[in-house]
Scaffold this motif. Structure first.
Motif, PDB file in Angstrom:
ATOM      1  N   GLU A 134       0.839  -1.195   0.000  1.00 34.15           N
ATOM      2  CA  GLU A 134       0.000   0.000   0.000  1.00 34.15           C
ATOM      3  C   GLU A 134       0.877   1.249   0.000  1.00 34.15           C
ATOM      4  O   GLU A 134       0.623   2.210  -0.741  1.00 34.15           O
ATOM      5  CB  GLU A 134      -0.928   0.018   1.212  1.00 34.15           C
ATOM      6  N   TYR A 183      -4.769   8.431  -7.079  1.00 28.85           N
ATOM      7  CA  TYR A 183      -4.313   7.197  -7.729  1.00 28.85           C
ATOM      8  C   TYR A 183      -5.179   6.894  -8.955  1.00 28.85           C
ATOM      9  O   TYR A 183      -4.672   6.557 -10.030  1.00 28.85           O
ATOM     10  CB  TYR A 183      -4.376   6.040  -6.731  1.00 28.85           C
ATOM     11  N   LEU A 191      -6.695   7.761  -2.715  1.00 28.70           N
ATOM     12  CA  LEU A 191      -7.506   6.932  -3.603  1.00 28.70           C
ATOM     13  C   LEU A 191      -7.873   7.702  -4.867  1.00 28.70           C
ATOM     14  O   LEU A 191      -7.749   7.195  -5.988  1.00 28.70           O
ATOM     15  CB  LEU A 191      -8.757   6.468  -2.850  1.00 28.70           C
ATOM     16  N   SER A 248       1.139   8.320  -5.684  1.00 29.29           N
ATOM     17  CA  SER A 248       0.074   9.321  -5.737  1.00 29.29           C
ATOM     18  C   SER A 248       0.498  10.675  -5.185  1.00 29.29           C
ATOM     19  O   SER A 248      -0.270  11.637  -5.248  1.00 29.29           O
ATOM     20  CB  SER A 248      -1.149   8.819  -4.950  1.00 29.29           C
ATOM     21  N   PRO A 300      -7.241   1.706  -6.469  1.00 26.94           N
ATOM     22  CA  PRO A 300      -6.207   1.059  -5.642  1.00 26.94           C
ATOM     23  C   PRO A 300      -6.836  -0.015  -4.762  1.00 26.94           C
ATOM     24  O   PRO A 300      -7.660   0.279  -3.904  1.00 26.94           O
ATOM     25  CB  PRO A 300      -5.628   2.214  -4.821  1.00 26.94           C
ATOM     26  N   SER A 355      -7.736  -6.594  -8.293  1.00 30.00           N
ATOM     27  CA  SER A 355      -7.615  -5.405  -9.128  1.00 30.00           C
ATOM     28  C   SER A 355      -8.786  -5.273 -10.095  1.00 30.00           C
ATOM     29  O   SER A 355      -9.256  -6.256 -10.658  1.00 30.00           O
ATOM     30  CB  SER A 355      -6.315  -5.452  -9.921  1.00 30.00           C
ATOM     31  N   GLU A 375       3.224   1.102  -3.494  1.00 29.87           N
ATOM     32  CA  GLU A 375       2.589   0.948  -4.801  1.00 29.87           C
ATOM     33  C   GLU A 375       1.332   1.791  -4.982  1.00 29.87           C
ATOM     34  O   GLU A 375       0.894   1.999  -6.117  1.00 29.87           O
ATOM     35  CB  GLU A 375       2.257  -0.529  -5.049  1.00 29.87           C
ATOM     36  N   GLU A 376       0.745   2.261  -3.874  1.00 28.28           N
ATOM     37  CA  GLU A 376      -0.474   3.056  -4.003  1.00 28.28           C
ATOM     38  C   GLU A 376      -0.305   4.474  -3.472  1.00 28.28           C
ATOM     39  O   GLU A 376      -0.758   5.426  -4.116  1.00 28.28           O
ATOM     40  CB  GLU A 376      -1.632   2.351  -3.277  1.00 28.28           C
TER      41      GLU A 376
END
Length: 478
Positions: free
Chosen positions: A316, A374, A371, A324, A382, A475, A319-320
């Motif tokens: 998290e 992203y 969120l 962002s 995400p 995903s 990668e997310e």
């Protein structure tokens, strides 16, 4: 065993009150009050604090039983070395419960020595409450209580304050000021008062960072024996802290925290510091509270030792959240590694139940912006952040879950409870703008993914859902 009080600790220094503090919780005592103590020890401030209990149920009475003395226990790593220290904090002079003695609360406005107001009423605390009136004793909301105090200060012809909120919402100082001005207008307090508010008071947005897991209940008696006194108000914290304050440079002289050697930054641009901290530290904390508790995990340290959940939080973050943020990647990855080291602090038992307080407003402030950013950048939802939202809805829907309970404001809990009784619970909650500040069903694909996450958590459990996310099985392309 003796009880911590002035009777046995007569030589602890006390100073005139220079600050009012809204909130009696562990964080402010281990953050603001501890720092004021450090300034006092170096002869730089020579001021004390009066605590105002911000909720009907609070700890002012408990603190009074100890003559407002308490111990801050610092445990963790600093520059690679283990730190374990404790200190009796004597910077708090007294406390007031405005729900029991509102006149005493208003009299605080008369003290010319008071120059600062600090607060931590959680993210939900800096909010407008319709119906609050000047005649209420006290008003419901913190901003309304503050407005009433400021009006008394104005009528007394005194100087204004530096007002420095510590709540983790963006532009907390500006937001608080706007609500105060709104009450001043609604209550018809007059143009002269509004001018005084603007010219004589400085509302500073600030960012706070120190992990404070709270009272070490399982070790308390052992610590009492070691220290030679009983303290039911111990506040445990990590050694690390940073306080970034968006304010005028003269604040460094009025509040000489930096001179005392503390990690404090006074700046005219807070946002980069805030984004980095709120999204990379507090965001994963909120994810933990929404998911790990459903798997029976109780503390941050326990989570970091769990291969499934550690991998989930690590991904998290890297990668997310990091992709962002509009900050240099190298700086963010370095900060993320530092945060994970803090999460793994072997001395910390940071309970996820304490992090879970007011999870709805925390999700809105800490995870929702990431969120949305992203999705804007990568055109997909995400999976880990959306799964955290699913976990939140599972906890708040049932509200009597055996592993995790919803801990929030009564009106928030009622909103979820009423929606849960309908056939469209998820849609009704995600569409509720009073909860999130916007209609989340308008985010393409989010409703469907949250539905899938809830179904998976209910049927297979939170751990299985986390494992599937780790294997990239949740995903959704937009």
């Amino acid at each position: 065993m003796i009880k911590l009080s002035n009777s046995y600790f007569k030589d602890l220094p006390r100073y005139p009150t220079k600050a009012i503090q809204f909130g009696d919780g562990n964080f402010l005592r281990a953050f603001v009050d501890w720092q004021i103590q450090q300034m006092n020890k170096k002869g730089l401030f020579e001021g004390g604090v009066t605590i105002v209990q911000s909720l009907p149920t609070g700890r002012v009475g408990q603190l009074a039983e100890q003559d407002y003395l308490f111990t801050v226990l610092l445990e963790g790593k600093s520059h690679g070395e283990n730190i374990q220290t404790h200190e009796i904090i004597s910077s708090v002079n007294t406390g007031i419960n405005p729900y029991e003695n509102y006149d005493a609360y208003l009299r605080l406005a008369e003290d010319e020595n008071v120059r600062f107001i600090f607060s931590n009423t959680t993210e939900a605390g800096i909010a407008y409450h319709e119906g609050d009136a000047l005649s209420d004793r006290p008003p419901v909301s913190f901003p309304a209580k503050l407005t009433a105090l400021l009006y008394e200060r104005f009528k007394a012809g005194k100087k204004g304050f530096y007002i420095i909120p510590c709540e983790l919402i963006e532009d907390n100082g500006k937001h608080l000021k706007n609500i105060v001005l709104r009450y001043a207008d609604e209550w018809k307090l007059g143009e002269a008062f509004t001018v005084w508010l603007e010219s004589e008071n400085t509302f500073c947005s600030s960012l706070v960072d120190r992990i404070v897991p709270g009272y070490p209940k399982e070790r308390a008696e052992a610590l009492w024996k070691e220290w030679g006194y009983e303290d039911t108000m111990i506040a445990k914290a990590e050694p690390f802290l940073i306080w970034v304050i968006e304010g005028p440079r003269e604040l460094e002289e009025e509040l000489p925290l930096k001179k005392a050697g503390l990690n404090v930054v006074v700046t005219d641009h807070l946002k980069p510091y805030r984004d980095r901290k709120v999204y990379l530290l507090n965001g994963p904390h909120t994810t933990m509270a929404c998911l790990a508790r459903l798997a029976g995990i109780k503390t941050v340290g326990e989570l970091m030792d769990d291969p499934d959940f550690y991998r989930f939080i690590d991904r998290e973050m890297y990668e997310e959240i990091i992709p962002s943020l509009d900050l240099p990647k190298e700086e963010l990855t370095s900060y993320a590694a530092e945060i994970q080291e803090r999460f793994k602090n072997p001395f910390m038992e940071h309970e996820l139940d304490s992090i879970a307080l007011n999870s709805v407003s925390k999700f809105q402030a800490r995870l929702l912006p990431t969120l949305k950013k992203y999705i804007e950048r990568f055109h997909k939802i995400p999976m880990r952040i959306s799964l955290a939202l699913s976990g939140l809805l599972v906890i708040y829907g049932k509200q009597d879950h055996t592993l995790a309970r919803a801990i929030d404001l009564p009106d928030v809990l009622t909103t979820f409870e009423n929606a849960y009784k309908t056939d469209h619970y998820v849609k009704a909650i995600l569409a509720n703008e009073s909860l999130w500040g916007e209609d989340l069903t308008k985010i393409d694909g989010l409703l469907e993914q949250v539905h899938k996450g809830i179904k998976l958590i209910k049927n297979e459990g939170a751990r299985k859902a986390v494992q599937m996310a780790n294997e990239e099985e949740l995903s959704f392309e937009k």
